[in-house]
Design a protein around this motif. Structure first.
Motif, short mmCIF file in Angstrom:
data_model
loop_
_atom_site.label_atom_id
_atom_site.label_comp_id
_atom_site.label_asym_id
_atom_site.label_seq_id
_atom_site.Cartn_x
_atom_site.Cartn_y
_atom_site.Cartn_z
N TYR A 122 0.85 -1.13 0.03
CA TYR A 122 0.25 -0.17 0.14
C TYR A 122 0.90 1.30 0.05
CZ TYR A 122 -3.50 -3.40 1.74
OH TYR A 122 -4.23 -4.50 1.71
N ALA A 123 0.46 2.38 -0.88
CA ALA A 123 1.07 3.48 -0.72
C ALA A 123 0.41 4.33 0.24
CB ALA A 123 1.18 3.94 -2.22
N MET A 124 1.31 5.22 0.84
CA MET A 124 0.54 6.00 1.77
C MET A 124 0.75 7.23 1.57
SD MET A 124 0.09 3.85 5.11
CE MET A 124 0.67 4.86 6.34
N ALA A 125 0.16 8.33 1.99
CA ALA A 125 0.41 9.77 1.69
C ALA A 125 1.65 10.16 2.11
CB ALA A 125 -0.60 10.66 2.35
N GLY A 126 2.54 11.18 1.60
CA GLY A 126 3.62 11.25 2.21
C GLY A 126 4.75 10.38 1.75
N ASP A 127 4.37 9.69 0.62
CA ASP A 127 5.61 8.93 -0.09
C ASP A 127 5.90 7.56 0.47
OD1 ASP A 127 5.57 10.07 -2.19
OD2 ASP A 127 7.87 10.76 -2.02
N ASP A 128 5.21 7.31 1.72
CA ASP A 128 5.59 6.17 2.41
C ASP A 128 4.70 4.82 1.91
OD1 ASP A 128 7.45 7.16 4.44
OD2 ASP A 128 5.73 7.45 5.97
N VAL A 129 5.47 4.02 1.85
CA VAL A 129 4.84 2.70 1.54
C VAL A 129 5.03 1.61 2.55
CG1 VAL A 129 5.23 0.73 -0.35
CG2 VAL A 129 5.56 3.13 -0.90
N VAL A 130 3.77 0.90 2.73
CA VAL A 130 3.78 -0.04 3.64
C VAL A 130 3.48 -1.53 3.25
CG1 VAL A 130 3.16 1.39 5.78
CG2 VAL A 130 1.31 0.37 4.09
N MET A 131 3.62 -2.48 3.82
CA MET A 131 3.50 -3.79 3.11
C MET A 131 2.96 -4.42 4.56
SD MET A 131 6.34 -6.43 1.64
CE MET A 131 6.09 -8.14 2.15
N LYS A 132 1.80 -5.31 3.93
CA LYS A 132 0.92 -6.07 5.03
C LYS A 132 1.67 -7.27 5.19
CE LYS A 132 -3.75 -7.55 6.11
NZ LYS A 132 -5.09 -7.92 5.41
#
Lengths: 164, 718
Positions: free
Chosen positions: B596-606
């Motif tokens: 998932y891409a988040m606001a502020g360029d952060d990317v997270v992975m589940k």
């Protein structure tokens, strides 16, 4: 006769210094031979991310990790190529060991104090702060580099500065 | 002879002696002191005094002199030990240590502190011994007041009276015959020169097996012996008073006889009891009567000290750490060269070089053994760390009015020297915590049905490639409700249904202290987070187990050495990196729907219902030609400083042990990288620092997004 030679040689030694002459592009530079640890080929350099472009990376010098600086890039030379002939001069600067990449090493010269002229104000690429003078040898001119000052300077980014 | 060369040896020896002194003082049973321990303490003080005298460290010499006198009285049962006297001795020992440090720095010790400790020691001598002297010999009491130092040390004076001769003879010079046994010619001249400093040499004769010097001097035998003992072995020296009053010579003879004769044992014990019987009536006026016990005891000292010293000399040598490191480096090089050769040989035609192949495998085995052996040189037993805690616990317990028994286990467990030095601070902190917050006051303990004396256990043991250090107390344990309440008030996120283990971890949060009152021992709220950070910096981790009412156990798991690391080699583009294996949890192939891409360029992975920040290694370290599509990468789940991240790498190569090399020796700190290592092919690979890498990737993304003015990340296409 032999004694006389030795004596005069010793007298010369007392006043003159020996320099290792290397070339960068068309110019000839020289550094104090006592700073030089060894000369080796350019190989197996591991890149370091986010470092200035003239810091080529680090290499393994018999178990010691040594940074490699390309003076050709630092001095904005145009033809920067790496091949079998590319030479790295390993110098001792203070407690540190640093490798510098140059186009070639030509010879070792002995310069008397009379042959060393003060360095004129230079342009921006090489501040005269890092020069210990100009050596004139017949029709050749050698730029004498104060390698200690150059490599420990802030712009070389080789040494951690206090605020870093 | 340039004596300054020996300074360092003296400092090191003195430091060891002080350590011994402290250990014995702490072990000393005040009610029934062990004679051997008292002797050991006395010997330590005596040796330091001798050395300090030789090197001209006056303050140190003077302080040890006072201490030595008191110890001597204690040893002869004239000074009855009490807890507060032992405290004073310990204080004096600390002071000696400070003085030693000052001399080591090339400074003069603090004169005020010196004055203070001298006063304390003199006062003690006056209080304890003055009374006695006064009772037994009324004549001596006024003298004690006028000249406290001298008169409060009747022993010292009597010693000088008999052996120094000069006192007895009313100022006339004494003549001593000093025999040097088995000393080589060249050393002998130096010794004679040294002796000439004490007085006038009347006569010298003999050969290398026995060389006699007749010396006219006012210095006492003891003092000469003390100085000479620093240069030669005690048994190489024989000092006899010649031509003086009879009292001196027999005393010295007794000393020799006791040290040498086979029946020395019985003679000593006989004289010992005699000395005890004689001691109450011993006054400066009766030197002859007091003397027999003294040389006998001295003889005993020597006899005991000698075998110990000889054994120590054979079983260990002092080597500077940098020399050891150099050897380790060279051996590391040898291993690398060997594996390079190995590779070349393996590519050769096996039919041609059978012998070579065999030789190579032998070389490989030997090289590995050599490496192991060299690494073990750096290892020191945990005793080095544990030995400083008895004192700390004793002082703290007294301060807090608690009864605490300290138990140490696994002192012989070995750990890398550099780690032992760095583990001391965190351990000290944990011990303080246990004493202050853990172990209850005696009354509280009794009410809870526990013994009044609390128990603090320090233990160490090996566990695979790690060392496990435990600090365990049988105190009140952590209080779940209190911790949760404190966390809530500190703004640390909590949940009612948190597991106990998670609750205990809360105390590692910065600014966390559950002590109701801030004491000067602990409770200021800085601490456990620092402990945790320090231990993590050493590549280890810390966990807490606690049960209400039964105590708390803190376990520290550390790698055995920082010089070698278990690594996982990964590939990004054409570059190879090493991840410390201790940080790697698992690796998996990311699926598109888990990212998932988040606001502020952060990317997270589940990953299993947990969202982890994604760190693309190629992007953080600017690797060219790397795989940029996350689903084609491998995600390595790593843990650093308590947080988990998903690192995107191109490929996993394998696990290997690597020798850790410092980058900062010749270069500088590189962000995202903790150190470097040399791979089998001789090239350098960087060892990644997971947490730093995450920080780096964040700042880089921020910088990039700021320059591009686009809010969404482009590196990881979603």
């Amino acid at each position: 006769m032999t004694d006389l030679n030795a004596a005069s040689a010793a007298a010369t030694e007392a006043h003159s210094r020996e320099f290792l002459v290397f070339s960068l592009g068309d110019e000839e530079y020289a550094i104090d031979i006592l700073k030089v640890q060894e000369i080796r080929g350019y190989e197996n350099v591991t890149r370091i991310a986010n470092a200035p472009d003239f810091i080529k990376g680090v290499t393994n010098l018999r178990g010691v990790i040594v940074p490699i600086v390309d003076l050709r890039i630092k001095f904005h030379l145009e033809n920067v190529e790496y091949g079998g002939q590319t030479v790295v001069i390993v110098v001792n600067v203070g407690e540190r060991i640093v490798g510098i990449v140059v186009d070639g090493v030509s010879d070792v010269m002995t310069l008397t104090p009379e042959q060393i002229k003060p360095a004129p104000e230079f342009g921006v690429t090489l501040s005269s702060d890092y020069l210990s003078g100009l050596g004139s040898l017949e029709d050749r001119m050698l730029v004498l580099v104060d390698i200690d000052k150059l490599l420990t300077s802030e712009e070389m980014a080789l040494v951690d500065t206090i605020d870093a | 002879m340039d004596i300054s060369e020996f300074y360092e040896t003296f400092f090191e020896e003195a430091e060891e002696l002080l350590g011994d002194m402290e250990r014995h003082l702490l072990e000393l049973d005040v009610d029934e002191p062990d004679a051997e321990q008292l002797n050991a303490i006395f010997r330590a003080a005596h040796s330091i005094k001798g050395g300090a005298g030789t090197f001209g460290f006056d303050v140190l010499q003077h302080t040890t002199h006072l201490l030595e006198n008191l110890l001597d009285h204690t040893r002869h049962g004239e000074l009855v030990l009490r807890r507060d006297i032992v405290d004073t001795f310990l204080e004096a020992k600390d002071m000696l240590h400070d003085q030693l440090d000052a001399y080591r720095q090339g400074e003069e010790p603090d004169p005020e502190a010196f004055e203070r400790i001298c006063q304390t020691l003199k006062q003690l001598a006056l209080d304890e011994m003055g009374k006695k002297v006064g009772d037994d010999a009324p004549g001596a009491a006024p003298a004690a007041k006028a000249e406290p130092e001298q008169a409060s040390q009747p022993e010292e004076k009597s010693k000088e009276a008999s052996s120094g001769v000069s006192d007895g003879d009313g100022g006339a010079e004494g003549r001593l015959t000093i025999a040097l046994l088995g000393i080589a010619d060249k050393d002998r001249d130096l010794l004679v020169e040294e002796l000439a400093n004490f007085g006038e040499i009347i006569e010298r004769r003999g050969d290398s097996s026995r060389y006699e010097v007749v010396l006219e001097t006012s210095t006492s035998i003891d003092d000469i012996e003390m100085v000479m003992c620093f240069i030669v072995e005690p048994e190489q020296l024989e000092i006899v008073a010649a031509g003086g009053p009879a009292a001196g010579a027999p005393a010295a003879d007794v000393s020799d006889a006791a040290a040498k004769s086979d029946s020395g044992e019985s003679a000593q014990s006989g004289q010992h009891s005699e000395a005890k019987a004689a001691s109450p009536s011993k006054t400066p006026e009766q030197p002859a009567k007091a003397e027999p016990g003294k040389p006998a005891a001295k003889g005993q000292d020597k006899a005991k000290a000698k075998p110990k010293a000889a054994a120590g000399a054979e079983s260990s040598i002092r080597v500077p750490v940098n020399k050891v490191d150099q050897i380790i480096n060279l051996v590391g090089e040898l291993i690398i060269t060997q594996s390079m050769l190995d590779q070349t040989v393996s590519e050769m035609d096996a039919t041609q070089g059978g012998a070579l192949v065999n030789g190579m495998s032998l070389l490989q085995r030997n090289a590995r053994d050599l490496q192991e052996a060299v690494m073990s040189v750096r290892m020191v037993p945990m005793d080095y760390v544990f030995s400083r805690f008895p004192r700390l616990v004793r002082d703290l317990a007294a301060k807090l009015d608690k009864n605490v028994e300290l138990v140490t286990e696994g002192e012989s467990t070995e750990l890398d020297k550099s780690l032992t030095e760095r583990i001391i601070d965190p351990l000290t902190h944990l011990v303080r915590n246990s004493l202050d917050h853990g172990i209850e006051s005696p009354d509280k303990r009794e009410a809870a049905g526990k013994s009044r004396t609390g128990r603090l256990t320090l233990s160490a043991q090996h566990q695979g490639g790690n060392i496990l250090i435990e600090v365990k107390d049988d105190g009140g344990g952590l209080n779940r409700e209190k911790l949760l309440a404190k966390a809530a008030s500190n703004g640390v996120p909590t949940a009612e249904n948190m597991s106990d283990d998670d609750v205990w971890q809360l105390i590692f949060a910065p600014g966390f202290s559950t002590a109701d009152q801030v004491s000067d021992v602990s409770g200021r709220g800085v601490g456990m987070d620092v402990v945790k950070r320090n231990i993590q910096a050493m590549g280890g981790h810390v966990e807490i187990q606690s049960r209400q009412g039964q105590g708390t156990t803190t376990r520290i798991v550390l790698p055995l050495t920082l010089a070698i690391l278990d690594g996982m080699s990964i590939k990004v583009g054409n570059e190879m990196f090493i991840l410390p294996l201790s940080t790697v949890l698992e690796s998996l192939q990311p699926r598109k729907e888990d990212i998932y891409a988040m606001a502020g360029d952060d990317v997270v992975m589940k990953v299993r219902d947990e969202y982890l920040p994604v760190v693309a290694v190629h992007q953080a370290l600017d690797v060219a030609d790397a795989e940029t599509e996350p689903t084609n990468c491998i995600a390595v789940i790593v843990q650093g400083e308590g947080r988990r991240y998903a690192l995107l790498v191109d490929d996993l190569i394998g696990q290997q042990q690597v020798v850790v090399k410092n980058l900062e020796t010749n270069y500088r700190k590189v962000s995202g990288v903790s150190a470097a290592t040399i791979l089998g092919d001789g090239s350098v690979a960087l060892i990644l620092d997971v947490t730093d890498l995450h920080r780096l990737s964040r700042t880089k993304r921020e910088a990039q997004s700021a320059s591009r003015q686009t809010p969404l990340a482009k590196e990881v296409e979603v």
